[in-house]
Motif scaffolding. Structure first.
Motif, PDB file in Angstrom:
ATOM      1  N   LEU A 105      38.625  59.254  37.007  1.00  0.00           N
ATOM      2  CA  LEU A 105      38.925  58.052  37.777  1.00  0.00           C
ATOM      3  C   LEU A 105      40.266  58.177  38.488  1.00  0.00           C
ATOM      4  O   LEU A 105      41.219  58.745  37.946  1.00  0.00           O
ATOM      5  CB  LEU A 105      39.000  56.834  36.849  1.00  0.00           C
ATOM      6  CG  LEU A 105      37.751  55.984  36.640  1.00  0.00           C
ATOM      7  CD1 LEU A 105      38.098  54.776  35.784  1.00  0.00           C
ATOM      8  CD2 LEU A 105      37.150  55.541  37.956  1.00  0.00           C
ATOM      9  N   TYR A 106      40.321  57.621  39.691  1.00  0.00           N
ATOM     10  CA  TYR A 106      41.578  57.563  40.434  1.00  0.00           C
ATOM     11  C   TYR A 106      41.909  56.096  40.693  1.00  0.00           C
ATOM     12  O   TYR A 106      41.045  55.323  41.119  1.00  0.00           O
ATOM     13  CB  TYR A 106      41.483  58.346  41.746  1.00  0.00           C
ATOM     14  CG  TYR A 106      41.594  59.839  41.516  1.00  0.00           C
ATOM     15  CD1 TYR A 106      42.804  60.505  41.711  1.00  0.00           C
ATOM     16  CD2 TYR A 106      40.507  60.571  41.049  1.00  0.00           C
ATOM     17  CE1 TYR A 106      42.918  61.872  41.467  1.00  0.00           C
ATOM     18  CE2 TYR A 106      40.606  61.931  40.797  1.00  0.00           C
ATOM     19  CZ  TYR A 106      41.819  62.569  41.010  1.00  0.00           C
ATOM     20  OH  TYR A 106      41.927  63.917  40.760  1.00  0.00           O
ATOM     21  N   ILE A 107      43.141  55.735  40.403  1.00  0.00           N
ATOM     22  CA  ILE A 107      43.563  54.344  40.556  1.00  0.00           C
ATOM     23  C   ILE A 107      44.633  54.244  41.643  1.00  0.00           C
ATOM     24  O   ILE A 107      45.377  55.194  41.899  1.00  0.00           O
ATOM     25  CB  ILE A 107      44.099  53.759  39.234  1.00  0.00           C
ATOM     26  CG1 ILE A 107      45.291  54.573  38.718  1.00  0.00           C
ATOM     27  CG2 ILE A 107      42.998  53.698  38.189  1.00  0.00           C
ATOM     28  CD1 ILE A 107      45.970  53.985  37.484  1.00  0.00           C
ATOM     29  N   SER A 108      44.698  53.077  42.271  1.00  0.00           N
ATOM     30  CA  SER A 108      45.687  52.854  43.316  1.00  0.00           C
ATOM     31  C   SER A 108      47.086  52.812  42.725  1.00  0.00           C
ATOM     32  O   SER A 108      47.293  52.362  41.596  1.00  0.00           O
ATOM     33  CB  SER A 108      45.375  51.553  44.058  1.00  0.00           C
ATOM     34  OG  SER A 108      45.171  50.486  43.157  1.00  0.00           O
ATOM     35  N   ALA A 109      48.069  53.276  43.510  1.00  0.00           N
ATOM     36  CA  ALA A 109      49.455  53.314  43.034  1.00  0.00           C
ATOM     37  C   ALA A 109      49.995  51.911  42.782  1.00  0.00           C
ATOM     38  O   ALA A 109      50.917  51.718  41.985  1.00  0.00           O
ATOM     39  CB  ALA A 109      50.335  54.037  44.046  1.00  0.00           C
ATOM     40  N   ASN A 139      42.615  49.240  44.135  1.00  0.00           N
ATOM     41  CA  ASN A 139      41.343  49.202  43.400  1.00  0.00           C
ATOM     42  C   ASN A 139      41.495  48.809  41.935  1.00  0.00           C
ATOM     43  O   ASN A 139      40.521  48.437  41.285  1.00  0.00           O
ATOM     44  CB  ASN A 139      40.592  50.536  43.514  1.00  0.00           C
ATOM     45  CG  ASN A 139      41.231  51.663  42.721  1.00  0.00           C
ATOM     46  OD1 ASN A 139      42.371  51.566  42.268  1.00  0.00           O
ATOM     47  ND2 ASN A 139      40.492  52.762  42.574  1.00  0.00           N
ATOM     48  N   LEU A 140      42.711  48.865  41.396  1.00  0.00           N
ATOM     49  CA  LEU A 140      42.902  48.488  39.993  1.00  0.00           C
ATOM     50  C   LEU A 140      43.198  46.994  39.898  1.00  0.00           C
ATOM     51  O   LEU A 140      44.181  46.502  40.457  1.00  0.00           O
ATOM     52  CB  LEU A 140      44.053  49.267  39.365  1.00  0.00           C
ATOM     53  CG  LEU A 140      44.259  48.968  37.872  1.00  0.00           C
ATOM     54  CD1 LEU A 140      43.156  49.601  37.045  1.00  0.00           C
ATOM     55  CD2 LEU A 140      45.621  49.436  37.382  1.00  0.00           C
ATOM     56  N   ILE A 141      42.333  46.267  39.197  1.00  0.00           N
ATOM     57  CA  ILE A 141      42.536  44.842  38.936  1.00  0.00           C
ATOM     58  C   ILE A 141      42.514  44.650  37.430  1.00  0.00           C
ATOM     59  O   ILE A 141      41.573  45.055  36.755  1.00  0.00           O
ATOM     60  CB  ILE A 141      41.463  43.978  39.616  1.00  0.00           C
ATOM     61  CG1 ILE A 141      41.532  44.158  41.145  1.00  0.00           C
ATOM     62  CG2 ILE A 141      41.644  42.509  39.252  1.00  0.00           C
ATOM     63  CD1 ILE A 141      40.518  43.318  41.909  1.00  0.00           C
ATOM     64  N   LEU A 153      41.844  44.374  48.029  1.00  0.00           N
ATOM     65  CA  LEU A 153      40.780  45.376  48.148  1.00  0.00           C
ATOM     66  C   LEU A 153      40.792  46.021  49.529  1.00  0.00           C
ATOM     67  O   LEU A 153      40.629  47.239  49.667  1.00  0.00           O
ATOM     68  CB  LEU A 153      39.424  44.731  47.864  1.00  0.00           C
ATOM     69  CG  LEU A 153      39.206  44.211  46.442  1.00  0.00           C
ATOM     70  CD1 LEU A 153      37.853  43.515  46.328  1.00  0.00           C
ATOM     71  CD2 LEU A 153      39.308  45.336  45.420  1.00  0.00           C
ATOM     72  N   ASP A 154      40.985  45.213  50.563  1.00  0.00           N
ATOM     73  CA  ASP A 154      41.010  45.737  51.931  1.00  0.00           C
ATOM     74  C   ASP A 154      42.198  46.678  52.150  1.00  0.00           C
ATOM     75  O   ASP A 154      42.139  47.575  52.996  1.00  0.00           O
ATOM     76  CB  ASP A 154      41.058  44.599  52.945  1.00  0.00           C
ATOM     77  CG  ASP A 154      39.772  43.792  52.987  1.00  0.00           C
ATOM     78  OD1 ASP A 154      38.743  44.284  52.476  1.00  0.00           O
ATOM     79  OD2 ASP A 154      39.801  42.654  53.513  1.00  0.00           O
ATOM     80  N   ALA A 155      43.282  46.462  51.385  1.00  0.00           N
ATOM     81  CA  ALA A 155      44.465  47.316  51.498  1.00  0.00           C
ATOM     82  C   ALA A 155      44.330  48.604  50.691  1.00  0.00           C
ATOM     83  O   ALA A 155      45.233  49.442  50.703  1.00  0.00           O
ATOM     84  CB  ALA A 155      45.700  46.549  51.045  1.00  0.00           C
ATOM     85  N   GLY A 156      43.219  48.746  49.974  1.00  0.00           N
ATOM     86  CA  GLY A 156      42.990  49.961  49.191  1.00  0.00           C
ATOM     87  C   GLY A 156      43.375  49.851  47.736  1.00  0.00           C
ATOM     88  O   GLY A 156      43.270  50.825  46.983  1.00  0.00           O
TER      89      GLY A 156
END
Length: 312
Positions: free
Chosen positions: A11-15, A50-52, A45-48
């Protein structure tokens, strides 16, 4: 948005991540404007992003996100938690296997999903061995209800011990410019075990965004009042020294103070994701900008009070 690998997983998560606690409303955060909150999540989400991140004790957060993420679930790395249980006005620790199973099933129902990507122990339970809780999470991972296991609010010793019991993907602890010294031994343990570090409290409940010119008059039950100690009397005045440095550098770089605070956390190479709360689309976009802001060594020294100017 920069993406970083979650531990040793696929998995890759947003910074930058989005914290779901403010969406819970109630005593912790007060009334929530549902339409505005929906725009905030959509903008993230639109800004990229992905981790919530959410949890059962975050009021209506899970149910709110469950409704909102319909049709966009595949875009999200959903992080949930277990081990804290509301008991009237109190919050109790409970990591017994039966409680983990119940909380997980209830969270899946509220979130309207079949699985949670990252399921985290919210706090260690002094009455339940860490091993017992982790083995139950490993069983839930085996049956497919969770993809990966994480830990929150743990010590370096617990990080290392957990890695010997089952694969743990991440650690989520508080880390910010107001608490820069809290993570060194944990960072070392994360590097040793190949575990990602996710910072929470990156903006200290908003204080590092520079939004408060004077100490806010918060309800006693407000999360910022009881959870973030920097809002209390003398601590607020002391925090303003750091906030003023953030504001000064932000003006110099022509970015928001929130972006500077986030960029500072991400300048630590062990930090995979800076988790931030937001109530508006504008706030989450300011936070997200911190992922692309590169601070120089002089910038970092200035923010940390190690030099007196913010010029490059």
């Amino acid at each position: 948005m920069k993406m970083r690998r979650l531990g040793r997983t696929d998995l890759y998560i947003s910074a930058v991540g989005l914290g779901g606690w403010p969406f819970g409303g109630g005593y912790d955060w007060g009334p929530v404007d549902a339409a505005q909150a929906a725009k905030t999540v959509s903008a993230a989400l639109d800004a990229g992003i992905n981790l919530i991140d959410t949890a059962p004790v975050y009021g209506e957060s899970e149910a709110f996100l469950g409704r909102l993420l319909k049709g966009r679930r595949s875009q999200v790395v959903l992080a949930g938690k277990c081990g804290l249980v509301k008991n009237g006005s109190w919050t109790d620790h409970d990591l017994r296997p039966q409680t983990i199973r119940r909380q997980l099933d209830e969270s899946l129902s509220r979130l309207q999903t079949d699985y949670i990507d990252l399921y985290q122990i919210h706090y260690p339970d002094p009455n339940v061995p860490l091993e017992e809780a982790l083995l139950e999470l490993a069983r839930q991972k085996q049956v497919g209800k969770i993809r990966y296991i994480g830990l929150c609010n743990v010590t370096a010793e617990e990080v290392v011990r957990a890695s010997g019991i089952t694969e743990t993907a991440s650690v989520q602890n508080e880390y910010s410019l107001l608490h820069p010294q809290k993570g060194e031994d944990v960072f070392c343990a994360c590097r040793q075990t190949g575990t990602s570090f996710i910072s929470y409290g990156t903006l200290c409940g908003g204080i590092l965004s520079g939004k408060y010119k004077t100490a806010p008059n918060l309800r006693r039950a407000d999360a910022r009042n009881y959870f973030y100690k920097c809002y209390r009397a003398g601590a607020f005045l002391q925090a303003q020294k750091t906030v003023n440095r953030i504001k000064k550098l932000a003006a110099h770089l022509q970015v928001s103070p929130a972006a500077v605070a986030v960029a500072w956390a991400l300048s630590n190479q062990t930090v995979s994701c800076a988790l931030t709360g937001a109530r508006t689309a504008e706030q989450i976009l300011q936070n997200a900008a911190g992922a692309d802001l590169m601070l120089s060594p002089k910038d970092l020294a200035f923010l940390e009070g190690r030099q007196c100017t913010c010029t490059k």
